[in-house]
Design a protein around this motif. Structure first.
Motif, short mmCIF file in Angstrom:
data_model
loop_
_atom_site.label_atom_id
_atom_site.label_comp_id
_atom_site.label_asym_id
_atom_site.label_seq_id
_atom_site.Cartn_x
_atom_site.Cartn_y
_atom_site.Cartn_z
N GLN A 112 3.85 -1.63 0.67
CA GLN A 112 4.52 -0.40 0.23
C GLN A 112 6.00 -0.64 0.00
O GLN A 112 6.58 -0.13 -0.96
N LEU A 159 4.02 -10.44 -4.47
CA LEU A 159 2.99 -9.40 -4.35
C LEU A 159 1.61 -10.04 -4.23
O LEU A 159 0.79 -9.64 -3.40
N GLN A 197 6.44 -2.43 -3.28
CA GLN A 197 6.27 -1.52 -4.40
C GLN A 197 7.51 -0.65 -4.60
O GLN A 197 7.94 -0.42 -5.73
#
Length: 126
Positions: free
Chosen positions: A110, A10, A113
């Motif tokens: 996205q 990330l 996540q």
């Protein structure tokens, strides 16, 4: 994927996004500068059209003003306008490319996540 691996990935993806955004800001700043230069040169071109052969045009060369032929001045301004216009086009293409990269990077973030949320759900069920 472990929590540490996820955090590392990330972080890397966020760094990529920040780099893209930084490049977009530079390109937007350059576009504003070019737009200003184009506008200035268009004003100069319009002003040169009002001149008659009796008028004199001067070009600043260092600290000295040197007389310049009106036609030569018009040609120089026209060349500058063409150059600036081509730079604006190149810059707009760069902005489109960066926008596309930003969209793709946002999708990656996205997806990460979502994967993390699903992983957390699975751990919660155990």
């Amino acid at each position: 994927m472990g929590s540490e691996e996820f955090q590392k990935r990330l972080s890397q993806e966020l760094d990529k996004m920040k780099a893209i955004q930084k490049n977009m800001q530079k390109a937007m700043s350059a576009k504003q500068t070019l737009d200003g230069q184009l506008s200035e040169n268009n004003v100069v071109k319009e002003e040169l059209e009002f001149l008659t052969p009796e008028n004199k045009v001067y070009k600043m060369t260092g600290p000295v003003l040197v007389e310049q032929d009106i036609e030569e001045a018009k040609q120089n301004v026209e060349k500058r306008i063409m150059f600036i216009s081509s730079e604006i086009k190149r810059n707009e293409d760069l902005l489109k490319d960066l926008s596309s990269q930003q969209d793709k990077q946002q999708e990656v973030l996205q997806r990460l996540q979502k994967e993390f949320a699903e992983e957390q759900q699975m751990k919660g069920k155990k």
